[in-house]
Design a protein around this motif. Structure first.
Motif, PDB file in Angstrom:
ATOM      1  N   SER A 198      98.164  38.563  16.166  1.00 49.91           N
ATOM      2  CA  SER A 198      98.133  37.523  17.197  1.00 49.91           C
ATOM      3  C   SER A 198      96.865  36.696  17.028  1.00 49.91           C
ATOM      4  CB  SER A 198      98.133  38.143  18.592  1.00 49.91           C
ATOM      5  OG  SER A 198      99.216  39.026  18.765  1.00 49.91           O
ATOM      6  N   PRO A 199      96.971  35.363  17.075  1.00 46.56           N
ATOM      7  CA  PRO A 199      95.764  34.541  16.958  1.00 46.56           C
ATOM      8  C   PRO A 199      94.987  34.507  18.270  1.00 46.56           C
ATOM      9  CG  PRO A 199      97.672  33.124  17.275  1.00 46.56           C
ATOM     10  CD  PRO A 199      98.194  34.540  17.188  1.00 46.56           C
ATOM     11  N   VAL A 200      93.669  34.518  18.158  1.00 42.78           N
ATOM     12  CA  VAL A 200      92.786  34.336  19.306  1.00 42.78           C
ATOM     13  C   VAL A 200      91.863  33.174  18.977  1.00 42.78           C
ATOM     14  CG1 VAL A 200      90.911  35.327  20.673  1.00 42.78           C
ATOM     15  CG2 VAL A 200      92.861  36.756  20.022  1.00 42.78           C
ATOM     16  N   ASN A 201      91.973  32.099  19.732  1.00 37.46           N
ATOM     17  CA  ASN A 201      91.155  30.924  19.478  1.00 37.46           C
ATOM     18  C   ASN A 201      89.731  31.125  19.995  1.00 37.46           C
ATOM     19  OD1 ASN A 201      93.313  29.548  18.316  1.00 37.46           O
ATOM     20  ND2 ASN A 201      93.982  28.724  20.275  1.00 37.46           N
ATOM     21  N   MET A 202      88.759  30.666  19.215  1.00 35.14           N
ATOM     22  CA  MET A 202      87.348  30.803  19.579  1.00 35.14           C
ATOM     23  C   MET A 202      86.778  29.434  19.953  1.00 35.14           C
ATOM     24  SD  MET A 202      85.762  33.428  16.758  1.00 35.14           S
ATOM     25  CE  MET A 202      86.133  32.331  15.380  1.00 35.14           C
ATOM     26  N   ILE A 208      86.713  33.912  24.352  1.00 31.45           N
ATOM     27  CA  ILE A 208      86.755  35.066  23.455  1.00 31.45           C
ATOM     28  C   ILE A 208      86.768  36.362  24.260  1.00 31.45           C
ATOM     29  CG2 ILE A 208      85.509  36.322  21.661  1.00 31.45           C
ATOM     30  CD1 ILE A 208      84.342  33.584  20.789  1.00 31.45           C
ATOM     31  N   GLU A 209      85.889  36.464  25.251  1.00 37.67           N
ATOM     32  CA  GLU A 209      85.782  37.696  26.038  1.00 37.67           C
ATOM     33  C   GLU A 209      87.074  37.984  26.786  1.00 37.67           C
ATOM     34  OE1 GLU A 209      82.749  39.941  29.138  1.00 37.67           O
ATOM     35  OE2 GLU A 209      82.286  37.939  28.368  1.00 37.67           O
ATOM     36  N   ARG A 210      87.648  36.965  27.404  1.00 32.65           N
ATOM     37  CA  ARG A 210      88.899  37.161  28.157  1.00 32.65           C
ATOM     38  C   ARG A 210      90.036  37.583  27.232  1.00 32.65           C
ATOM     39  NH1 ARG A 210      86.833  32.528  30.627  1.00 32.65           N
ATOM     40  NH2 ARG A 210      88.132  31.177  29.330  1.00 32.65           N
ATOM     41  N   ALA A 211      90.138  36.913  26.081  1.00 30.94           N
ATOM     42  CA  ALA A 211      91.245  37.197  25.167  1.00 30.94           C
ATOM     43  C   ALA A 211      91.144  38.611  24.586  1.00 30.94           C
ATOM     44  CB  ALA A 211      91.278  36.158  24.049  1.00 30.94           C
ATOM     45  N   VAL A 212      89.944  39.009  24.192  1.00 29.65           N
ATOM     46  CA  VAL A 212      89.766  40.339  23.616  1.00 29.65           C
ATOM     47  C   VAL A 212      90.005  41.420  24.670  1.00 29.65           C
ATOM     48  CG1 VAL A 212      88.098  41.925  22.568  1.00 29.65           C
ATOM     49  CG2 VAL A 212      88.238  39.554  21.771  1.00 29.65           C
ATOM     50  N   ALA A 213      89.502  41.201  25.879  1.00 23.77           N
ATOM     51  CA  ALA A 213      89.711  42.178  26.950  1.00 23.77           C
ATOM     52  C   ALA A 213      91.197  42.337  27.260  1.00 23.77           C
ATOM     53  CB  ALA A 213      88.944  41.748  28.196  1.00 23.77           C
ATOM     54  N   ASP A 214      91.923  41.236  27.295  1.00 27.10           N
ATOM     55  CA  ASP A 214      93.361  41.287  27.556  1.00 27.10           C
ATOM     56  C   ASP A 214      94.094  42.015  26.429  1.00 27.10           C
ATOM     57  OD1 ASP A 214      95.734  40.391  29.154  1.00 27.10           O
ATOM     58  OD2 ASP A 214      96.174  39.303  27.294  1.00 27.10           O
TER      59      ASP A 214
END
Length: 329
Positions: A198-202, A208-214
């Motif tokens: 899954s891509p996570v945009n930086m 970044i923090e919200r996406a990684v935590a989720d």
């Protein structure tokens, strides 16, 4: 004194060298601009610039005698990168050294005449920096850090060191072509490894923090960090997030592992900066960037942090340890 400490010291000394010294009689003073998308106190980037200056000195270039250096440190902020790019071009340098898609792109928006050498660029053709690798064609040339196929190896490496991973978040900069390209290469090999990516945009630290935590709320996850100036700008928070959420992570460059990351595989950036000095020397002696082909890396390094592996409860395979260029205890 250790090698990297020596190079860092050299880089710091060069930055503080008196720039108003006169060239010796009969010898022309040449000017190099350096733009780095990092903080001025970033030891890794200081080491890279130090290696570049050391290699230049071996070619006969001495600060204060026949060479002046103007350096700008821009962090990872796009506005600062653009501002410093314009400042350097206004100084009318003979050649500019800059690295990474954001900084090279900003520099080419400011000038299409001043020669530019990049020690680091993921996809210089796709980004529009050069016409082709063999014949750059414009005012920029240098050294690519990786082919996109290397990105697929990051996923293979993650599965080797953490076989239980079935879900991977790929952190990327969506504003640059290499962000999409690196993710695409990872995505292409994922089915054969039984992994969902899954891509996570930086865009900023909060995103970044919200996406990684989720992402970390579900089990069997891992991270891959793709190469970009933004990735370097958020180096410490990303390493901290991976540790906090117990996520095995693969990085594209050694400095992340030295700072506490799990494992990295990629070009030796110190070596890239040394090689860039050779191109700068050739340009100062009259050659044109358009005639100097973009070169691929000649040295890759695999670095593993055993302390981080133990904290994650991972047993690093002996075969992988045997292949490593550096093991951090």
């Amino acid at each position: 004194m250790k090698r990297r400490e020596f190079i860092t010291l050299l880089g710091g000394a060069a930055a503080a060298w008196p720039l108003a010294a006169r060239a010796q009689q009969g010898e022309r003073m040449r000017r190099i601009g350096i733009l780095q998308a990092a903080a001025a106190d970033d030891a890794e980037f200081q080491a890279r610039v130090g290696a570049f200056l050391q290699a230049l000195a071996l070619s006969g270039w001495t600060i204060g005698r026949n060479l002046r250096i103007d350096t700008r440190w821009a962090g990872g902020k796009a506005d600062d990168i653009r501002r410093h790019a314009a400042e350097l071009v206004a100084l009318a340098p003979d050649v500019i050294l800059t690295s990474g898609a954001a900084a090279v792109g900003a520099m080419l928006q400011v000038t299409r005449t001043v020669p530019i050498v990049f020690p680091i660029a993921v996809d210089p053709v796709g980004a529009g920096f050069v016409d082709s690798l063999a014949r750059p064609g414009g005012n920029a040339t240098g050294f690519m850090t990786t082919e996109y196929s290397i990105s697929g190896k990051w996923l293979e490496l993650l599965k080797q060191i953490a076989p239980g991973v079935t879900r991977v978040a790929v952190l990327r900069d969506p504003a640059i072509s290499s962000g999409t390209g690196q993710f695409g290469a990872i995505q292409a090999v994922a089915p054969s490894l039984g992994v969902e990516v899954s891509p996570v945009n930086m865009r900023d630290a909060g995103e970044i923090e919200r996406a990684v935590a989720d992402f970390a709320r579900s089990p069997n996850g891992g991270l891959i960090l793709t190469a970009s100036a933004l990735a370097n700008d958020h180096r410490a928070p990303i390493i901290t997030l991976a540790a906090r959420h117990k996520l095995p992570a693969v990085y594209y460059e050694r400095s992340f592992v030295a700072a506490g990351g799990l494992v990295s595989y990629g070009a030796d950036y110190i070596d890239q900066f040394r090689r860039a000095a050779g191109y700068v020397d050739r340009i100062l002696r009259g050659e044109k960037p358009a005639d100097l082909p973009v070169q691929a890396p000649t040295k890759y390094e695999l670095v593993i942090n055993l302390k981080t592996a133990r904290a994650l409860g991972l047993a690093v395979p002996e075969a992988l340890l045997a292949r490593a260029d550096e093991v951090i205890e």
